[in-house]
Design an enzyme around this catalytic site. Structure first.
Site, PDB file in Angstrom:
ATOM      1  N   ASP A   3       0.846  -1.188   0.000  1.00 37.73           N
ATOM      2  CA  ASP A   3       0.000   0.000   0.000  1.00 37.73           C
ATOM      3  C   ASP A   3       0.887   1.245   0.000  1.00 37.73           C
ATOM      4  O   ASP A   3       1.870   1.317   0.748  1.00 37.73           O
ATOM      5  CB  ASP A   3      -0.905   0.005   1.229  1.00 37.73           C
ATOM      6  CG  ASP A   3      -2.043   1.008   1.107  1.00 37.73           C
ATOM      7  OD1 ASP A   3      -2.576   1.153  -0.005  1.00 37.73           O
ATOM      8  OD2 ASP A   3      -2.407   1.627   2.116  1.00 37.73           O
ATOM      9  N   GLU A  27     -10.201   4.188   3.832  1.00 34.48           N
ATOM     10  CA  GLU A  27      -9.291   4.871   2.921  1.00 34.48           C
ATOM     11  C   GLU A  27      -9.748   4.554   1.509  1.00 34.48           C
ATOM     12  O   GLU A  27      -9.695   3.397   1.078  1.00 34.48           O
ATOM     13  CB  GLU A  27      -7.839   4.441   3.142  1.00 34.48           C
ATOM     14  CG  GLU A  27      -7.277   4.978   4.448  1.00 34.48           C
ATOM     15  CD  GLU A  27      -5.793   4.765   4.609  1.00 34.48           C
ATOM     16  OE1 GLU A  27      -5.180   5.499   5.407  1.00 34.48           O
ATOM     17  OE2 GLU A  27      -5.227   3.863   3.950  1.00 34.48           O
ATOM     18  N   ASP A  75      -8.993   0.488   2.105  1.00 33.53           N
ATOM     19  CA  ASP A  75      -8.055  -0.020   3.101  1.00 33.53           C
ATOM     20  C   ASP A  75      -8.512   0.473   4.475  1.00 33.53           C
ATOM     21  O   ASP A  75      -8.138   1.545   4.924  1.00 33.53           O
ATOM     22  CB  ASP A  75      -6.636   0.459   2.784  1.00 33.53           C
ATOM     23  CG  ASP A  75      -5.588  -0.348   3.515  1.00 33.53           C
ATOM     24  OD1 ASP A  75      -5.803  -1.555   3.719  1.00 33.53           O
ATOM     25  OD2 ASP A  75      -4.554   0.222   3.880  1.00 33.53           O
ATOM     26  N   GLN A 123      -3.418   2.365  15.199  1.00 30.38           N
ATOM     27  CA  GLN A 123      -2.287   2.773  14.352  1.00 30.38           C
ATOM     28  C   GLN A 123      -1.440   3.856  15.033  1.00 30.38           C
ATOM     29  O   GLN A 123      -0.209   3.808  14.999  1.00 30.38           O
ATOM     30  CB  GLN A 123      -2.820   3.292  13.019  1.00 30.38           C
ATOM     31  CG  GLN A 123      -1.742   3.743  12.041  1.00 30.38           C
ATOM     32  CD  GLN A 123      -2.341   4.337  10.774  1.00 30.38           C
ATOM     33  OE1 GLN A 123      -3.561   4.427  10.633  1.00 30.38           O
ATOM     34  NE2 GLN A 123      -1.493   4.725   9.857  1.00 30.38           N
ATOM     35  N   THR A 126      -8.872  -5.406   4.103  1.00 35.11           N
ATOM     36  CA  THR A 126      -8.793  -4.523   2.943  1.00 35.11           C
ATOM     37  C   THR A 126      -9.832  -5.016   1.947  1.00 35.11           C
ATOM     38  O   THR A 126      -9.755  -6.169   1.501  1.00 35.11           O
ATOM     39  CB  THR A 126      -7.395  -4.551   2.301  1.00 35.11           C
ATOM     40  OG1 THR A 126      -6.425  -4.135   3.262  1.00 35.11           O
ATOM     41  CG2 THR A 126      -7.333  -3.643   1.082  1.00 35.11           C
ATOM     42  N   GLU A 184      -9.624  12.773   7.646  1.00 37.07           N
ATOM     43  CA  GLU A 184      -9.523  14.109   7.056  1.00 37.07           C
ATOM     44  C   GLU A 184     -10.864  14.841   7.067  1.00 37.07           C
ATOM     45  O   GLU A 184     -10.917  16.031   7.359  1.00 37.07           O
ATOM     46  CB  GLU A 184      -9.023  14.000   5.623  1.00 37.07           C
ATOM     47  CG  GLU A 184      -7.624  13.444   5.479  1.00 37.07           C
ATOM     48  CD  GLU A 184      -7.341  13.103   4.027  1.00 37.07           C
ATOM     49  OE1 GLU A 184      -6.846  13.988   3.317  1.00 37.07           O
ATOM     50  OE2 GLU A 184      -7.629  11.958   3.620  1.00 37.07           O
TER      51      GLU A 184
END
Length: 407
Positions: free
Chosen positions: A120, A193, A227, A234, A251, A355
């Site tokens: 990735d 993602e 993903d 994390q 994923t 985001e």
């Protein structure tokens, strides 16, 4: 009035004969997995059609996986695609082909290839800049290496799942900055993602890098990829070695792979480079542009929340492949690599909840209520289209997944 043939796809259908993505399917009455090609709202049993037409490609199309076709190489990919196009467009083939068309809602779609390795990347300047501003507010948003090489990491191929597979909320260690010690439990910052995946067909020899110009000799096609990311897990684990449990639990990939040849009209130049690139990554004199003009939509529980533009990606798929192999690492048939989160310059173009909500600061409004990160029962769907020939659109198969509680 004679009944309309499934091959009479309405004008403007994004899954017309200009597209023809590949998948693998079974039916309720026949559990065998077979290669299918999507045409409009139907799936063509490609192996059965090839047999009916006495095609020399019946062998390649008669498998329960795309891997033999992937391994056959670029010339075979081109020739099989030309044959398939003729089968669904030439009226002379209709009598033989039509019995092997099944309605899309009558089949079960499966992961269409056997995954070898998974890598990735982190190729969107807008995404990387947003993340840098969130987590390094007093420093430079981008790390010093970001515009000199495509940053990536090795993922877990065994947890790549096909669209429609439920995603179990992962558990792991997490520690907020104010916590005295880490705790263990389900992720409370579960995210997505929005990415594009690339599927390797032709392998390479260990010790032999793949040059930029050889991208199309090795990569069969692309597809949508989500993903899933546990941001709290994390954040605690990734220093100093990078993503691990926060990424490896699932994923999701589309059940349909769009051949690169179907996306010729979607080729576009990547953003201007800010620094000179080393020769193995320098695409200034490439035969044609390395970017793809893909328009992605992210929906949560059926509500559109973002529209990430793939054309803004700083690093191209060809550059990623060149970098991935420049040290002599070999390619294997079935290798998958992801583009990294696709985000554009506008708020509504961000490809992750991290985001969109600025790490939970700004909730988004859904019909079910506010969200900062995903709740159990939430369903995320990615869809996309690209410009096709003569003003058409090429549809990419969707990828969807529903969050279920941790076990």
């Amino acid at each position: 009035m004679p009944q309309q043939s499934p091959l009479d796809v309405p004008e403007g259908d994004p899954f017309g004969p200009h597209n023809l993505p590949y998948g693998v399917f079974s039916t309720g009455g026949d559990a065998r997995r077979r290669i299918g090609v999507r045409i409009g709202g139907h799936v063509l049993d490609a192996g059965a059609a090839a047999e009916a037409l006495g095609s020399p490609y019946a062998g390649l199309l008669g498998h329960p996986s795309l891997n033999p076709l992937l391994a056959a190489g670029r010339t075979a990919w081109r020739d099989v695609r030309r044959a398939l196009t003729a089968w669904v467009t030439d009226p002379g083939h209709r009598e033989a082909v039509e019995p092997h068309l099944l309605p899309l809602d009558a089949v079960t779609l499966h992961l269409p290839y056997e995954v070898a390795d998974y890598v990735d990347f982190y190729a969107s300047e807008h995404h990387a800049t947003n993340v840098g501003r969130m987590f390094r507010p007093d420093g430079e948003p981008l790390t010093p290496n970001w515009k000199h090489l495509p940053i990536g990491y090795h993922g877990r191929s065994g947890t790549i799942v096909v669209s429609g597979t439920d995603v179990v909320r992962p558990s792991g260690q997490r520690k907020a900055p104010s916590d005295p010690a880490p705790v263990f439990g389900p992720s409370v910052k579960l995210d997505i993602e929005a990415e594009v995946g690339f599927l390797v067909g032709t392998p390479s020899e260990p010790g032999s890098p793949v040059a930029l110009g050889d991208f199309e000799d090795h990569v069969f096609g692309l597809f949508l990829l989500n993903d899933w990311s546990a941001r709290d897990i994390q954040a605690w684990e990734y220093v100093p070695l990078g993503p691990f449990l926060g990424k490896s639990f699932a994923t999701s990939v589309s059940a349909w792979v769009t051949p690169l040849e179907a996306l010729d009209a979607a080729r576009t130049a990547p953003p201007a480079r800010d620094f000179p690139l080393l020769p193995y990554l320098d695409d200034a004199d490439a035969d044609r542009p390395g970017g793809f003009d893909l328009h992605i939509t992210v929906s949560v529980n059926g509500q559109e929340v973002a529209h990430p533009p793939f054309a803004t990606m700083y690093w191209t798929a060809a550059q990623q492949l060149a970098h991935m192999t420049v040290n002599g690492a070999s390619l294997r048939t079935g290798d998958v690599y992801g583009s990294g989160t696709v985000s554009g310059p506008e708020v509504a173009q961000r490809g992750s909840l991290l985001e969109l909500t600025w790490n939970g600061r700004d909730a988004i409004e859904l019909a079910e209520g506010k969200r900062t990160f995903l709740e159990d029962g939430d369903t995320v769907t990615l869809t996309a289209w690209a410009p096709g020939p003569a003003g058409t659109r090429v549809g990419l198969g969707e990828v969807t997944g529903r969050i279920t509680p941790s076990r």
